[in-house]
Scaffold this active site. Structure first.
Site: not given
Length: 194
Positions: A99, A141-142, A145
């Site tokens: 990351c 993953h995004e 966030h």
């Protein structure tokens, strides 16, 4: 379209849920352009707005995939629904994730192998697709966030302990730490490739 500094774990914007985008004007277009520039300068495959200090529900990607989705894209106010990850210990060689906000480190994380992705683009057009494999991992993953989670927050106990120790050793976990793609030494070693 300037490259922006990338926030590092410990910065509050990374650890809280991002706000929905409601204004689709020129500021949003500038933000997305800056995100593409920053992601490219950082050699990233994805970037969420909180990673450049903006608490909005926007992410970009640059990743070839086998799903018929353009290699470069962005999503605003996305929703990502993932398949259930398989049980068991993640494979260190096949499932390690990194990351830009935990620069230079990587740890194995088991994720779902497919996702359903939906949202809108900067013009308000609806976007929906299925993602598989590493592209599905990128989407998860995004999306994390935007919900205030970093991948290190999802590690199993064994790897979480190692991640916490590494983050502490780097002096991260407190507000105010950033790195500047294209200026600072690339934490993932891309500078070494040139």
């Amino acid at each position: 379209m300037p490259v922006r500094p990338i926030t590092v774990t410990g910065e509050p914007v990374l650890h809280r849920r991002a706000e929905p985008v409601t204004d689709f004007g020129p500021d949003l277009r500038r933000l997305i352009a800056d995100m593409y520039e920053t992601q490219d300068a950082a050699h990233g495959v994805g970037l969420a707005a909180p990673q450049i200090g903006v608490g909005l529900r926007v992410f970009t990607w640059q990743m070839d995939n086998a799903d018929g989705v353009p290699a470069q894209g962005h999503l605003i106010n996305p929703y990502v629904k993932s398949s259930r990850p398989a049980d068991g210990e993640p494979d260190r060689d096949e499932e390690s994730e990194g990351c830009l906000s935990v620069p230079g480190l990587s740890f194995p994380l088991r994720r779902g192998l497919s996702t359903s992705v939906s949202g809108v683009d900067m013009d308000g057009n609806e976007i929906a697709f299925e993602a598989t494999g590493w592209f599905a991992r990128c989407m998860q993953h995004e999306y994390d966030h935007l919900n205030g989670f970093l991948y290190v927050d999802r590690l199993n106990e064994r790897w979480s302990k190692r991640a916490r120790k590494a983050i502490k050793k780097e002096g991260w976990g407190v507000p105010g730490t950033t790195w500047m793609p294209g200026v600072d030494v690339d934490p993932f070693g891309h500078d070494d490739e040139d």
